[in-house]
Design a protein around this motif. Sequence first.
Motif, PDB file in Angstrom:
ATOM      1  N   PHE A 253      27.139 -28.104 -65.560  1.00 45.59           N
ATOM      2  CA  PHE A 253      27.955 -28.642 -64.204  1.00 45.59           C
ATOM      3  C   PHE A 253      27.316 -28.406 -62.939  1.00 45.59           C
ATOM      4  CE2 PHE A 253      31.159 -28.305 -61.046  1.00 45.59           C
ATOM      5  CZ  PHE A 253      31.584 -29.440 -61.056  1.00 45.59           C
ATOM      6  N   ASP A 254      26.809 -26.976 -62.859  1.00 37.68           N
ATOM      7  CA  ASP A 254      26.113 -26.651 -61.635  1.00 37.68           C
ATOM      8  C   ASP A 254      24.808 -27.432 -61.449  1.00 37.68           C
ATOM      9  OD1 ASP A 254      28.265 -24.874 -61.205  1.00 37.68           O
ATOM     10  OD2 ASP A 254      27.217 -23.131 -62.000  1.00 37.68           O
TER      11      ASP A 254
ATOM     12  N   ILE B  95      29.274 -31.395 -71.743  1.00 36.63           N
ATOM     13  CA  ILE B  95      30.369 -30.073 -71.609  1.00 36.63           C
ATOM     14  C   ILE B  95      31.545 -29.999 -72.323  1.00 36.63           C
ATOM     15  CG2 ILE B  95      32.045 -29.380 -69.440  1.00 36.63           C
ATOM     16  CD1 ILE B  95      29.889 -30.360 -67.605  1.00 36.63           C
TER      17      ILE B  95
ATOM     18  N   PHE C 169      33.698 -37.473 -61.146  1.00 39.26           N
ATOM     19  CA  PHE C 169      33.238 -36.841 -62.462  1.00 39.26           C
ATOM     20  C   PHE C 169      34.516 -36.345 -63.246  1.00 39.26           C
ATOM     21  CE2 PHE C 169      32.055 -33.253 -64.850  1.00 39.26           C
ATOM     22  CZ  PHE C 169      31.259 -33.663 -65.913  1.00 39.26           C
ATOM     23  N   HIS C 170      35.144 -35.440 -62.632  1.00 40.15           N
ATOM     24  CA  HIS C 170      36.395 -34.761 -63.319  1.00 40.15           C
ATOM     25  C   HIS C 170      37.071 -35.834 -63.825  1.00 40.15           C
ATOM     26  CE1 HIS C 170      39.127 -31.602 -64.168  1.00 40.15           C
ATOM     27  NE2 HIS C 170      39.904 -32.073 -63.455  1.00 40.15           N
TER      28      HIS C 170
ATOM     29  N   TRP D  22      32.386 -35.133 -57.385  1.00 32.65           N
ATOM     30  CA  TRP D  22      33.126 -34.169 -58.221  1.00 32.65           C
ATOM     31  C   TRP D  22      34.474 -34.574 -58.618  1.00 32.65           C
ATOM     32  CZ3 TRP D  22      37.654 -31.651 -58.195  1.00 32.65           C
ATOM     33  CH2 TRP D  22      37.669 -30.670 -59.563  1.00 32.65           C
TER      34      TRP D  22
ATOM     35  N   GLN E 133      29.396 -24.652 -67.550  1.00 31.06           N
ATOM     36  CA  GLN E 133      29.424 -24.469 -66.172  1.00 31.06           C
ATOM     37  C   GLN E 133      27.930 -24.540 -65.735  1.00 31.06           C
ATOM     38  OE1 GLN E 133      32.141 -23.781 -64.222  1.00 31.06           O
ATOM     39  NE2 GLN E 133      30.622 -24.335 -62.489  1.00 31.06           N
TER      40      GLN E 133
ATOM     41  N   VAL F 115      26.838 -36.182 -69.492  1.00 32.68           N
ATOM     42  CA  VAL F 115      27.329 -34.685 -68.865  1.00 32.68           C
ATOM     43  C   VAL F 115      28.630 -34.397 -69.586  1.00 32.68           C
ATOM     44  CG1 VAL F 115      27.430 -33.085 -66.973  1.00 32.68           C
ATOM     45  CG2 VAL F 115      25.397 -34.490 -67.206  1.00 32.68           C
ATOM     46  N   ALA F 116      29.553 -35.355 -69.440  1.00 32.12           N
ATOM     47  CA  ALA F 116      30.802 -35.192 -69.690  1.00 32.12           C
ATOM     48  C   ALA F 116      31.058 -34.898 -71.240  1.00 32.12           C
ATOM     49  CB  ALA F 116      31.976 -36.006 -69.486  1.00 32.12           C
TER      50      ALA F 116
ATOM     51  N   TYR G  87      20.888 -30.769 -68.501  1.00 28.82           N
ATOM     52  CA  TYR G  87      21.375 -31.618 -67.635  1.00 28.82           C
ATOM     53  C   TYR G  87      20.059 -32.724 -67.644  1.00 28.82           C
ATOM     54  CZ  TYR G  87      21.937 -34.155 -63.267  1.00 28.82           C
ATOM     55  OH  TYR G  87      21.828 -35.203 -62.403  1.00 28.82           O
TER      56      TYR G  87
ATOM     57  N   GLY H  77      27.211 -38.924 -65.842  1.00 30.60           N
ATOM     58  CA  GLY H  77      28.474 -38.300 -65.704  1.00 30.60           C
ATOM     59  C   GLY H  77      29.149 -38.437 -67.226  1.00 30.60           C
TER      60      GLY H  77
END
Length: 181
Positions: free
Chosen positions: A76-77, A57, A108-109, A105, A73, A53-54, A20, A50
Amino acid sequence: MALFGLFRRKPHERAGYELYGAAVAAARQPYFFTQLAVPDTLDGRFDLVGLHVALLIRRLHRDTDPRGAALAQAVFDAMFADMDTNLREMGVSDMSIAKRVKRMWEAFHGRAQAYEAPLEAADRDALAVALARNVWRGAVEAGSPAALRLADIVMTMDAALAAQPVATLLRGQVHFPEVAA
């Protein structure tokens, strides 16, 4: 014996924080703000973090090693623990932090989902549309040089991340390519 279990770290927690941190550092490259005119605001920074990070992930979820999903995960955490901490440091009241983190969240999602299909299809133009809508909040056109350049950068990053071995990522090491004109 059970008491010691309270102090154990979650699997991949350290690596998740390190990955991260690397994503945040990559998102802070001045090029994004100076050359592409991404707004140097809380929203603009959140969108770039974001995005990075996306991509990370996405890379981890695509790995056949089952540890990839667990590491995803953990990343993300780490991101949302950092968001919570930053909101507290900014003086946001405890009563509203949960609501704000939930909105973050959801944002981001939604963005990660918007980027997934164009990346999967290697569709630069569709990716530029999603980036223009999210990173610049519609302030630039999808066909603008900045949106198209960011789409190219994102596709290059996605390919570079895909080429990195999961063993390296599990050690908390990742390389995001430097961006330049």
